[in-house]
Motif scaffolding. Sequence first.
Motif, PDB file in Angstrom:
ATOM      1  N   PRO A   5       0.827  -1.214   0.000  1.00  0.00           N
ATOM      2  CA  PRO A   5       0.000   0.000   0.000  1.00  0.00           C
ATOM      3  C   PRO A   5       0.859   1.262   0.000  1.00  0.00           C
ATOM      4  O   PRO A   5       2.001   1.251   0.448  1.00  0.00           O
ATOM      5  CB  PRO A   5      -0.806  -0.116   1.286  1.00  0.00           C
ATOM      6  N   ILE A   6       0.274   2.332  -0.507  1.00  0.00           N
ATOM      7  CA  ILE A   6       0.916   3.642  -0.493  1.00  0.00           C
ATOM      8  C   ILE A   6       0.012   4.560   0.315  1.00  0.00           C
ATOM      9  O   ILE A   6      -1.206   4.557   0.146  1.00  0.00           O
ATOM     10  CB  ILE A   6       1.116   4.193  -1.913  1.00  0.00           C
ATOM     11  N   ALA A  24       5.240   2.843   4.348  1.00  0.00           N
ATOM     12  CA  ALA A  24       5.121   2.246   5.682  1.00  0.00           C
ATOM     13  C   ALA A  24       4.818   3.323   6.715  1.00  0.00           C
ATOM     14  O   ALA A  24       5.552   4.296   6.832  1.00  0.00           O
ATOM     15  CB  ALA A  24       6.411   1.513   6.048  1.00  0.00           C
ATOM     16  N   ILE A  25       3.719   3.124   7.453  1.00  0.00           N
ATOM     17  CA  ILE A  25       3.324   4.042   8.522  1.00  0.00           C
ATOM     18  C   ILE A  25       2.822   3.204   9.685  1.00  0.00           C
ATOM     19  O   ILE A  25       2.043   2.282   9.487  1.00  0.00           O
ATOM     20  CB  ILE A  25       2.194   4.980   8.053  1.00  0.00           C
ATOM     21  N   PHE A  26       3.277   3.527  10.877  1.00  0.00           N
ATOM     22  CA  PHE A  26       2.777   2.828  12.051  1.00  0.00           C
ATOM     23  C   PHE A  26       2.998   3.656  13.298  1.00  0.00           C
ATOM     24  O   PHE A  26       3.760   4.615  13.296  1.00  0.00           O
ATOM     25  CB  PHE A  26       3.410   1.434  12.202  1.00  0.00           C
ATOM     26  N   GLN A  27       2.309   3.270  14.381  1.00  0.00           N
ATOM     27  CA  GLN A  27       2.453   3.963  15.649  1.00  0.00           C
ATOM     28  C   GLN A  27       3.823   3.646  16.220  1.00  0.00           C
ATOM     29  O   GLN A  27       4.262   2.504  16.250  1.00  0.00           O
ATOM     30  CB  GLN A  27       1.365   3.526  16.611  1.00  0.00           C
ATOM     31  N   SER A  28       4.484   4.681  16.681  1.00  0.00           N
ATOM     32  CA  SER A  28       5.836   4.546  17.190  1.00  0.00           C
ATOM     33  C   SER A  28       5.848   3.976  18.609  1.00  0.00           C
ATOM     34  O   SER A  28       4.860   4.056  19.337  1.00  0.00           O
ATOM     35  CB  SER A  28       6.504   5.918  17.192  1.00  0.00           C
ATOM     36  N   GLU A  38       9.998   4.702   4.203  1.00  0.00           N
ATOM     37  CA  GLU A  38       9.960   4.392   2.773  1.00  0.00           C
ATOM     38  C   GLU A  38       9.197   5.464   1.986  1.00  0.00           C
ATOM     39  O   GLU A  38       8.176   5.208   1.361  1.00  0.00           O
ATOM     40  CB  GLU A  38       9.349   3.010   2.527  1.00  0.00           C
ATOM     41  N   PHE A  39       9.736   6.675   2.012  1.00  0.00           N
ATOM     42  CA  PHE A  39       9.124   7.787   1.302  1.00  0.00           C
ATOM     43  C   PHE A  39       9.093   7.498  -0.189  1.00  0.00           C
ATOM     44  O   PHE A  39      10.012   6.901  -0.743  1.00  0.00           O
ATOM     45  CB  PHE A  39       9.905   9.081   1.568  1.00  0.00           C
ATOM     46  N   ILE A  76      -4.220  10.843   7.123  1.00  0.00           N
ATOM     47  CA  ILE A  76      -3.465   9.778   6.468  1.00  0.00           C
ATOM     48  C   ILE A  76      -4.458   8.989   5.628  1.00  0.00           C
ATOM     49  O   ILE A  76      -5.456   8.496   6.143  1.00  0.00           O
ATOM     50  CB  ILE A  76      -2.779   8.843   7.491  1.00  0.00           C
ATOM     51  N   ASP A  77      -4.183   8.885   4.330  1.00  0.00           N
ATOM     52  CA  ASP A  77      -5.049   8.141   3.403  1.00  0.00           C
ATOM     53  C   ASP A  77      -4.254   7.032   2.743  1.00  0.00           C
ATOM     54  O   ASP A  77      -3.088   7.232   2.382  1.00  0.00           O
ATOM     55  CB  ASP A  77      -5.574   9.055   2.286  1.00  0.00           C
ATOM     56  N   GLU A  78      -4.881   5.863   2.552  1.00  0.00           N
ATOM     57  CA  GLU A  78      -4.281   4.823   1.725  1.00  0.00           C
ATOM     58  C   GLU A  78      -4.749   5.085   0.300  1.00  0.00           C
ATOM     59  O   GLU A  78      -5.946   5.188   0.050  1.00  0.00           O
ATOM     60  CB  GLU A  78      -4.718   3.440   2.192  1.00  0.00           C
ATOM     61  N   VAL A  79      -3.809   5.214  -0.633  1.00  0.00           N
ATOM     62  CA  VAL A  79      -4.141   5.549  -2.011  1.00  0.00           C
ATOM     63  C   VAL A  79      -3.655   4.448  -2.953  1.00  0.00           C
ATOM     64  O   VAL A  79      -2.825   3.618  -2.583  1.00  0.00           O
ATOM     65  CB  VAL A  79      -3.532   6.910  -2.423  1.00  0.00           C
ATOM     66  N   GLU A  80      -4.185   4.452  -4.173  1.00  0.00           N
ATOM     67  CA  GLU A  80      -3.806   3.431  -5.144  1.00  0.00           C
ATOM     68  C   GLU A  80      -2.442   3.691  -5.759  1.00  0.00           C
ATOM     69  O   GLU A  80      -1.719   2.765  -6.074  1.00  0.00           O
ATOM     70  CB  GLU A  80      -4.869   3.322  -6.233  1.00  0.00           C
ATOM     71  N   LYS A  81      -2.109   4.963  -5.982  1.00  0.00           N
ATOM     72  CA  LYS A  81      -0.784   5.279  -6.509  1.00  0.00           C
ATOM     73  C   LYS A  81      -0.341   6.625  -5.965  1.00  0.00           C
ATOM     74  O   LYS A  81      -1.160   7.452  -5.558  1.00  0.00           O
ATOM     75  CB  LYS A  81      -0.762   5.282  -8.035  1.00  0.00           C
TER      76      LYS A  81
END
Length: 114
Positions: A5-6, A24-28, A38-39, A76-81
Amino acid sequence: MAKSPIYKVIFHNNSQVYELYARAIFQSDMYGFIEVEEFVFGEPGQIVVNPGEEKLKAEFNGVIRSYLPMQSVIRIDEVEKEGAGKIIDSEGGSNVRHFPMASGRPVPKGPGSE
């Protein structure tokens, strides 16, 4: 094979609003922070140069992981690209405002205290 996912991350930094993409995004483990890794920036062979995205690339050059305070994250949104990252001034012309914080005024104590 499943595509990773992006995520589009929008957050406040000083008087600007940043919009960038990451995989990659998560609670620290540090309480109150979100980790962004992973920008994702525009395609390397892209002919058109976007100055806003180039500014983001320069700012995050060499950054492996970024810790964002939860109160600075707008969305924060999960997007297709991925799209083009950008930096927007939040002063004037924008309806994005900072989260209200305590004023720092002294709290009056009980009666008779000076």
